[in-house]
Design a protein around this motif. Sequence first.
Motif, PDB file in Angstrom:
ATOM      1  N   GLU A 121       0.832  -1.208   0.000  1.00 51.94           N
ATOM      2  CA  GLU A 121       0.000   0.000   0.000  1.00 51.94           C
ATOM      3  C   GLU A 121       0.865   1.256   0.000  1.00 51.94           C
ATOM      4  OE1 GLU A 121      -3.188   0.104   2.838  1.00 51.94           O
ATOM      5  OE2 GLU A 121      -3.301  -2.084   2.930  1.00 51.94           O
ATOM      6  N   LEU A 122       1.954   1.238   0.760  1.00 50.01           N
ATOM      7  CA  LEU A 122       2.885   2.371   0.752  1.00 50.01           C
ATOM      8  C   LEU A 122       3.658   2.433  -0.555  1.00 50.01           C
ATOM      9  CD1 LEU A 122       4.419   4.685   2.146  1.00 50.01           C
ATOM     10  CD2 LEU A 122       5.860   2.968   3.245  1.00 50.01           C
ATOM     11  N   TRP A 123       4.059   1.264  -1.075  1.00 53.40           N
ATOM     12  CA  TRP A 123       4.852   1.221  -2.306  1.00 53.40           C
ATOM     13  C   TRP A 123       4.052   1.728  -3.508  1.00 53.40           C
ATOM     14  CZ3 TRP A 123       9.671   0.866  -3.852  1.00 53.40           C
ATOM     15  CH2 TRP A 123       9.953   0.474  -5.149  1.00 53.40           C
ATOM     16  N   SER A 124       2.735   1.529  -3.500  1.00 49.80           N
ATOM     17  CA  SER A 124       1.894   1.877  -4.647  1.00 49.80           C
ATOM     18  C   SER A 124       1.562   3.365  -4.727  1.00 49.80           C
ATOM     19  CB  SER A 124       0.585   1.078  -4.592  1.00 49.80           C
ATOM     20  OG  SER A 124       0.856  -0.310  -4.571  1.00 49.80           O
ATOM     21  N   SER A 159      11.663  10.902   9.787  1.00 50.68           N
ATOM     22  CA  SER A 159      12.450  10.117   8.829  1.00 50.68           C
ATOM     23  C   SER A 159      12.471   8.629   9.146  1.00 50.68           C
ATOM     24  CB  SER A 159      13.897  10.644   8.797  1.00 50.68           C
ATOM     25  OG  SER A 159      14.511  10.484  10.072  1.00 50.68           O
ATOM     26  N   GLY A 160      11.617   8.141  10.054  1.00 48.53           N
ATOM     27  CA  GLY A 160      11.607   6.716  10.380  1.00 48.53           C
ATOM     28  C   GLY A 160      11.042   5.859   9.271  1.00 48.53           C
ATOM     29  N   VAL A 161      10.062   6.380   8.520  1.00 44.95           N
ATOM     30  CA  VAL A 161       9.467   5.687   7.368  1.00 44.95           C
ATOM     31  C   VAL A 161       9.425   6.686   6.218  1.00 44.95           C
ATOM     32  CG1 VAL A 161       7.467   4.477   6.453  1.00 44.95           C
ATOM     33  CG2 VAL A 161       8.051   4.235   8.867  1.00 44.95           C
ATOM     34  N   ILE A 162      10.150   6.396   5.137  1.00 46.54           N
ATOM     35  CA  ILE A 162      10.218   7.315   3.996  1.00 46.54           C
ATOM     36  C   ILE A 162      10.113   6.517   2.704  1.00 46.54           C
ATOM     37  CG2 ILE A 162      11.627   8.997   2.752  1.00 46.54           C
ATOM     38  CD1 ILE A 162      12.894   9.841   5.284  1.00 46.54           C
ATOM     39  N   LEU A 163       9.295   7.023   1.786  1.00 48.20           N
ATOM     40  CA  LEU A 163       9.252   6.506   0.421  1.00 48.20           C
ATOM     41  C   LEU A 163      10.063   7.461  -0.456  1.00 48.20           C
ATOM     42  CD1 LEU A 163       8.162   4.566  -1.735  1.00 48.20           C
ATOM     43  CD2 LEU A 163       6.119   5.991  -1.876  1.00 48.20           C
ATOM     44  N   PHE A 164      11.295   7.088  -0.782  1.00 48.18           N
ATOM     45  CA  PHE A 164      12.199   7.933  -1.566  1.00 48.18           C
ATOM     46  C   PHE A 164      11.937   7.735  -3.061  1.00 48.18           C
ATOM     47  CE2 PHE A 164      14.880   7.718   2.289  1.00 48.18           C
ATOM     48  CZ  PHE A 164      15.223   9.059   2.417  1.00 48.18           C
ATOM     49  N   HIS A 165      11.868   8.837  -3.801  1.00 47.44           N
ATOM     50  CA  HIS A 165      11.901   8.791  -5.271  1.00 47.44           C
ATOM     51  C   HIS A 165      13.326   9.161  -5.678  1.00 47.44           C
ATOM     52  CE1 HIS A 165      10.900   9.050  -9.439  1.00 47.44           C
ATOM     53  NE2 HIS A 165       9.586   8.929  -9.223  1.00 47.44           N
ATOM     54  N   LEU A 166      14.171   8.147  -5.859  1.00 51.95           N
ATOM     55  CA  LEU A 166      15.606   8.379  -6.057  1.00 51.95           C
ATOM     56  C   LEU A 166      15.900   9.064  -7.381  1.00 51.95           C
ATOM     57  CD1 LEU A 166      17.031   5.009  -4.676  1.00 51.95           C
ATOM     58  CD2 LEU A 166      16.701   7.169  -3.475  1.00 51.95           C
ATOM     59  N   ASP A 167      15.105   8.778  -8.423  1.00 51.31           N
ATOM     60  CA  ASP A 167      15.351   9.434  -9.713  1.00 51.31           C
ATOM     61  C   ASP A 167      15.147  10.942  -9.618  1.00 51.31           C
ATOM     62  OD1 ASP A 167      16.002   7.073 -10.826  1.00 51.31           O
ATOM     63  OD2 ASP A 167      14.179   6.828 -12.028  1.00 51.31           O
ATOM     64  N   ASN A 168      14.107  11.370  -8.900  1.00 54.07           N
ATOM     65  CA  ASN A 168      13.870  12.807  -8.739  1.00 54.07           C
ATOM     66  C   ASN A 168      14.974  13.458  -7.908  1.00 54.07           C
ATOM     67  OD1 ASN A 168      11.538  12.496 -10.201  1.00 54.07           O
ATOM     68  ND2 ASN A 168      10.165  12.543  -8.431  1.00 54.07           N
ATOM     69  N   ILE A 169      15.490  12.756  -6.907  1.00 52.94           N
ATOM     70  CA  ILE A 169      16.579  13.310  -6.082  1.00 52.94           C
ATOM     71  C   ILE A 169      17.848  13.430  -6.907  1.00 52.94           C
ATOM     72  CG2 ILE A 169      18.046  12.870  -4.085  1.00 52.94           C
ATOM     73  CD1 ILE A 169      15.662  11.590  -2.715  1.00 52.94           C
ATOM     74  N   ARG A 170      18.142  12.399  -7.719  1.00 58.00           N
ATOM     75  CA  ARG A 170      19.350  12.463  -8.543  1.00 58.00           C
ATOM     76  C   ARG A 170      19.264  13.575  -9.589  1.00 58.00           C
ATOM     77  NH1 ARG A 170      19.795   6.484  -7.638  1.00 58.00           N
ATOM     78  NH2 ARG A 170      17.990   6.165  -8.999  1.00 58.00           N
ATOM     79  N   ALA A 171      18.040  13.916 -10.002  1.00 57.00           N
ATOM     80  CA  ALA A 171      17.887  15.024 -10.955  1.00 57.00           C
ATOM     81  C   ALA A 171      18.180  16.373 -10.308  1.00 57.00           C
ATOM     82  CB  ALA A 171      16.465  15.016 -11.535  1.00 57.00           C
ATOM     83  N   LYS A 172      18.109  16.443  -8.985  1.00 56.53           N
ATOM     84  CA  LYS A 172      18.473  17.674  -8.260  1.00 56.53           C
ATOM     85  C   LYS A 172      19.986  17.646  -8.050  1.00 56.53           C
ATOM     86  CE  LYS A 172      17.536  19.966  -3.799  1.00 56.53           C
ATOM     87  NZ  LYS A 172      17.088  21.270  -4.304  1.00 56.53           N
ATOM     88  N   GLN A 173      20.730  18.253  -8.925  1.00 57.92           N
ATOM     89  CA  GLN A 173      22.174  18.082  -8.973  1.00 57.92           C
ATOM     90  C   GLN A 173      22.898  18.676  -7.764  1.00 57.92           C
ATOM     91  OE1 GLN A 173      23.603  19.536 -12.742  1.00 57.92           O
ATOM     92  NE2 GLN A 173      22.302  18.132 -13.938  1.00 57.92           N
ATOM     93  N   THR A 174      22.263  19.573  -7.043  1.00 57.85           N
ATOM     94  CA  THR A 174      22.947  20.238  -5.919  1.00 57.85           C
ATOM     95  C   THR A 174      22.575  19.642  -4.561  1.00 57.85           C
ATOM     96  OG1 THR A 174      21.168  21.869  -5.772  1.00 57.85           O
ATOM     97  CG2 THR A 174      23.054  22.390  -7.197  1.00 57.85           C
ATOM     98  N   TRP A 175      21.924  18.469  -4.546  1.00 54.39           N
ATOM     99  CA  TRP A 175      21.441  17.935  -3.266  1.00 54.39           C
ATOM    100  C   TRP A 175      22.595  17.620  -2.315  1.00 54.39           C
ATOM    101  CZ3 TRP A 175      22.767  13.026  -1.575  1.00 54.39           C
ATOM    102  CH2 TRP A 175      23.321  12.161  -2.522  1.00 54.39           C
ATOM    103  N   TYR A 176      23.718  17.128  -2.855  1.00 54.32           N
ATOM    104  CA  TYR A 176      24.838  16.770  -1.985  1.00 54.32           C
ATOM    105  C   TYR A 176      25.506  18.018  -1.400  1.00 54.32           C
ATOM    106  CZ  TYR A 176      28.848  14.118  -0.280  1.00 54.32           C
ATOM    107  OH  TYR A 176      29.802  13.557   0.522  1.00 54.32           O
TER     108      TYR A 176
END
Length: 432
Positions: A121-124, A159-176
């Motif tokens: 349910e969380l994954w969907s 931050s105990g339960v998070i659904l990360f969208h990694l592609d969107n984070i990687r598109a943000k080039q300055t996140w690191y």
Amino acid sequence: MIELVLTINDKDGSYTEHAGVVLASVFANTAHKINVHIVHDDSVSEENKLKLNQLTDSFGHNIHFYHVTVPHDLYEVASGVHKINFWTMASMYRLLLPLFIHSEKVIYLDCDILVNMDINELWSIDLGDRYLGAVIDQGQNLMEYFVSLGLSAELYFNSGVILFHLDNIRAKQTWYEEMLAFLRHFPTVTMPDQDVLNAIYSSNYLQLDLRYNTFAHSDLDLDNKIVHFAGDNKWWDSDSPAAWLYYKFLAMTPWAREVVQEQASEPEQVNIVFDPPPVQPEEAYEPPPVPEIQHVDTPPPPFQEPVILPPPLLPQFTAAAPEIVPPVLESTPVKVKPHRRKHRSSRLRRLLRLRKKLRLRRKLKLKLRRKKALRAKYRTKKRIKLIKRRYVKRRRALLAARKRLALIRRKKLHARKKAVPVKKIHRVRRTA
């Protein structure tokens, strides 16, 4: 296929067991295939890795291990954070997931989480162009703290339960670079990883329903929820309202039965040592704007493969520390009768044995669990109650041992205070 991540820093040898129970609670409530990613450091033993591998194999899922070394620049900045020793450097692992988890999105769980629902349910949930999905934090009296960090109390998530969208984070080039800048400017943060996630991603995230990360309390309905035991009272404590569920899922893990000597399948070991792109010259840090959360139907930006550079050269320290010789303290000898000396030595041995039992209570706990057990699906409620009673019995035995030790110390102190002082003899002079 569901992608699930847990990070483990096993300082006392029991945290991997709790992670195994979390996985058992996930596996028992879903019929979908799961890829488990275990991010760890040197503290996780090979025996515990084998048990995690046996657990996932028994439910028909996959598992991958990632031995991660924190990049040099992040390690240097995080070492200056005041609370990093309390949370350990392993708390930074969840910030680095976009660098080595090559899936579109992933679910992150803490190891003090009870999953009593279908994780699919969380994954969907569709995140769209948002960075992540999380539940708003349920802490209280933190307004001044949020304001001091430039964060919004209405948007601050846990931050105990998070659904990360990694592609969107990687598109943000300055996140690191933004992550390093925040830690440099606010070294007094009390929750480093959670505060960093909020500072970078709270401007564009999806607020999830409360049942996906509900803080535990005494009269909580545990049905169809993901419960977070964020306080000092964890769900594996005997007085927890969810202790019976912990023992139910513990019975499904290799920690509740004898360890199988033959390995079912070799776990995939991935050693990752990376260094992200160089940081741009430091500028004055400005907190990101906090717009209102709204859904925007725009396609996500194209995926960009992250650049993984060779590991940095860390300084080698070869100078040996000077040997510290403890000072020799001179004490006046105490005259003790022979029969008293024999009695005290035997009592000292008893005290040492009691101390040894208290130190090895964790080992005793593991030895007492090594009983012949049925398969997980044939376990009955009677067996679960028996495990719980044994646990309570051991706790009472430990408390009784502590009371006996305290009684012996009090008697010894009382005997010292009751010593009879020497009376002075007054002589009377005779007169002629």
